[in-house]
Motif scaffolding. Structure first.
Motif, PDB file in Angstrom:
ATOM      1  N   THR A   1       0.714  -1.172  -0.182  1.00  0.00           N
ATOM      2  CA  THR A   1       0.060   0.091  -0.079  1.00  0.00           C
ATOM      3  C   THR A   1       0.998   1.162   0.121  1.00  0.00           C
ATOM      4  O   THR A   1       1.662   1.472   0.919  1.00  0.00           O
ATOM      5  N   PRO A   2       0.603   2.193  -0.786  1.00  0.00           N
ATOM      6  CA  PRO A   2       1.393   3.372  -0.654  1.00  0.00           C
ATOM      7  C   PRO A   2       1.335   4.212   0.583  1.00  0.00           C
ATOM      8  O   PRO A   2       0.313   4.161   1.077  1.00  0.00           O
ATOM      9  N   GLU A   3       2.503   4.652   0.556  1.00  0.00           N
ATOM     10  CA  GLU A   3       2.482   5.838   2.178  1.00  0.00           C
ATOM     11  C   GLU A   3       1.403   6.765   1.943  1.00  0.00           C
ATOM     12  O   GLU A   3       0.837   7.074   3.087  1.00  0.00           O
ATOM     13  N   GLU A   4       1.045   7.320   0.849  1.00  0.00           N
ATOM     14  CA  GLU A   4      -0.014   8.461   1.188  1.00  0.00           C
ATOM     15  C   GLU A   4      -1.490   7.761   1.251  1.00  0.00           C
ATOM     16  O   GLU A   4      -2.191   8.691   1.632  1.00  0.00           O
ATOM     17  N   LYS A   5      -1.498   6.484   1.286  1.00  0.00           N
ATOM     18  CA  LYS A   5      -3.087   6.041   1.701  1.00  0.00           C
ATOM     19  C   LYS A   5      -2.939   5.557   3.168  1.00  0.00           C
ATOM     20  O   LYS A   5      -3.926   5.009   3.615  1.00  0.00           O
ATOM     21  N   LYS A   6      -1.954   5.607   3.909  1.00  0.00           N
ATOM     22  CA  LYS A   6      -1.899   5.155   5.220  1.00  0.00           C
ATOM     23  C   LYS A   6      -1.992   6.483   6.278  1.00  0.00           C
ATOM     24  O   LYS A   6      -1.448   7.570   5.880  1.00  0.00           O
ATOM     25  N   THR A   7      -2.781   6.256   7.168  1.00  0.00           N
ATOM     26  CA  THR A   7      -2.593   6.964   8.448  1.00  0.00           C
ATOM     27  C   THR A   7      -2.166   6.481   9.701  1.00  0.00           C
ATOM     28  O   THR A   7      -2.500   5.363   9.835  1.00  0.00           O
ATOM     29  N   TYR A   8      -1.399   7.185  10.267  1.00  0.00           N
ATOM     30  CA  TYR A   8      -0.676   6.719  11.519  1.00  0.00           C
ATOM     31  C   TYR A   8      -0.723   7.439  12.572  1.00  0.00           C
ATOM     32  O   TYR A   8      -1.124   8.537  12.538  1.00  0.00           O
ATOM     33  N   ALA A   9      -0.942   6.768  13.625  1.00  0.00           N
ATOM     34  CA  ALA A   9      -0.847   7.292  15.057  1.00  0.00           C
ATOM     35  C   ALA A   9      -0.044   6.670  16.020  1.00  0.00           C
ATOM     36  O   ALA A   9       0.300   5.235  15.851  1.00  0.00           O
ATOM     37  N   ILE A  10       0.503   7.307  17.052  1.00  0.00           N
ATOM     38  CA  ILE A  10       1.510   6.931  17.824  1.00  0.00           C
ATOM     39  C   ILE A  10       1.164   7.089  19.419  1.00  0.00           C
ATOM     40  O   ILE A  10       0.563   7.927  19.909  1.00  0.00           O
ATOM     41  N   PHE A  11       1.127   5.806  20.109  1.00  0.00           N
ATOM     42  CA  PHE A  11       0.672   5.725  21.520  1.00  0.00           C
ATOM     43  C   PHE A  11       1.716   5.228  22.382  1.00  0.00           C
ATOM     44  O   PHE A  11       2.605   4.575  22.060  1.00  0.00           O
TER      45      PHE A  11
ATOM     46  N   LYS B   1     -12.325   4.741  15.791  1.00  0.00           N
ATOM     47  CA  LYS B   1     -12.647   6.261  15.446  1.00  0.00           C
ATOM     48  C   LYS B   1     -12.756   6.091  13.978  1.00  0.00           C
ATOM     49  O   LYS B   1     -13.304   6.908  13.568  1.00  0.00           O
ATOM     50  N   GLU B   2     -11.478   5.885  13.445  1.00  0.00           N
ATOM     51  CA  GLU B   2     -10.980   5.743  12.121  1.00  0.00           C
ATOM     52  C   GLU B   2     -12.045   5.121  11.139  1.00  0.00           C
ATOM     53  O   GLU B   2     -12.348   5.503  10.204  1.00  0.00           O
ATOM     54  N   PHE B   3     -12.788   4.069  11.856  1.00  0.00           N
ATOM     55  CA  PHE B   3     -13.591   3.196  10.923  1.00  0.00           C
ATOM     56  C   PHE B   3     -14.958   3.948  10.940  1.00  0.00           C
ATOM     57  O   PHE B   3     -15.551   4.165   9.869  1.00  0.00           O
ATOM     58  N   ARG B   4     -15.392   4.534  12.162  1.00  0.00           N
ATOM     59  CA  ARG B   4     -16.610   5.342  12.261  1.00  0.00           C
ATOM     60  C   ARG B   4     -16.609   6.542  11.156  1.00  0.00           C
ATOM     61  O   ARG B   4     -17.554   6.780  10.518  1.00  0.00           O
ATOM     62  N   THR B   5     -15.310   7.162  11.347  1.00  0.00           N
ATOM     63  CA  THR B   5     -15.364   8.469  10.374  1.00  0.00           C
ATOM     64  C   THR B   5     -15.142   8.164   8.983  1.00  0.00           C
ATOM     65  O   THR B   5     -15.759   9.196   8.200  1.00  0.00           O
ATOM     66  N   GLY B   6     -14.762   6.957   8.794  1.00  0.00           N
ATOM     67  CA  GLY B   6     -14.780   6.548   7.196  1.00  0.00           C
ATOM     68  C   GLY B   6     -13.570   7.451   6.575  1.00  0.00           C
ATOM     69  O   GLY B   6     -13.316   7.276   5.232  1.00  0.00           O
ATOM     70  N   GLU B   7     -12.562   8.037   7.158  1.00  0.00           N
ATOM     71  CA  GLU B   7     -11.678   8.790   6.413  1.00  0.00           C
ATOM     72  C   GLU B   7     -10.630   7.761   5.517  1.00  0.00           C
ATOM     73  O   GLU B   7     -10.236   8.407   4.607  1.00  0.00           O
ATOM     74  N   TRP B   8     -10.444   6.645   6.087  1.00  0.00           N
ATOM     75  CA  TRP B   8      -9.604   5.876   5.310  1.00  0.00           C
ATOM     76  C   TRP B   8     -10.235   5.628   3.868  1.00  0.00           C
ATOM     77  O   TRP B   8      -9.616   4.985   3.172  1.00  0.00           O
ATOM     78  N   ARG B   9     -11.589   5.447   3.810  1.00  0.00           N
ATOM     79  CA  ARG B   9     -12.262   5.210   2.610  1.00  0.00           C
ATOM     80  C   ARG B   9     -11.660   6.321   1.396  1.00  0.00           C
ATOM     81  O   ARG B   9     -11.711   5.818   0.204  1.00  0.00           O
ATOM     82  N   LYS B  10     -11.595   7.634   2.055  1.00  0.00           N
ATOM     83  CA  LYS B  10     -11.326   8.762   0.757  1.00  0.00           C
ATOM     84  C   LYS B  10      -9.967   8.357   0.300  1.00  0.00           C
ATOM     85  O   LYS B  10      -9.793   8.704  -0.566  1.00  0.00           O
TER      86      LYS B  10
END
Length: 85
Positions: free
Chosen positions: A48-58, A74-83
């Motif tokens: 998967t190209p990097e520009e299609k990935k969303t990262y978070a650090i915990f 939260k990411e699933f509910r907002t659907g940002e990943w679909r965009k």
């Protein structure tokens, strides 16, 4: 909804990959933190190209693991990943 399917002890030693209704994710121990990544299917993380990935650090802790699971939901509910598909 994504739930803690594996104990934190597993995530300490091995990357945790999964998917939920088209949203792929990875949780990995990296540099003393938990790196969480969300990306659209159908491809695996490495393809998967990097520009299609969303990262978070915990924090690298049980609480950080809980926060990572909350982030995935939260990411699933907002659907940002679909965009990014």
């Amino acid at each position: 909804m994504i739930e803690k399917m594996l104990p934190f002890q597993f995530v300490k030693k091995s990357p945790f990959y999964g998917s939920w209704k088209g949203m792929n994710y990875r949780i990995i121990a990296k540099e003393g933190k938990l790196e969480t990544c969300v990306f659209p299917g159908p491809y695996i993380f490495d393809k998967t190209p990097e520009e299609k990935k969303t990262y978070a650090i915990f924090d690298f802790s049980e609480e950080g693991y809980d926060a990572a699971i909350d982030f995935l939901n939260k990411e699933f509910r907002t659907g940002e990943w679909r965009k990014k598909a």
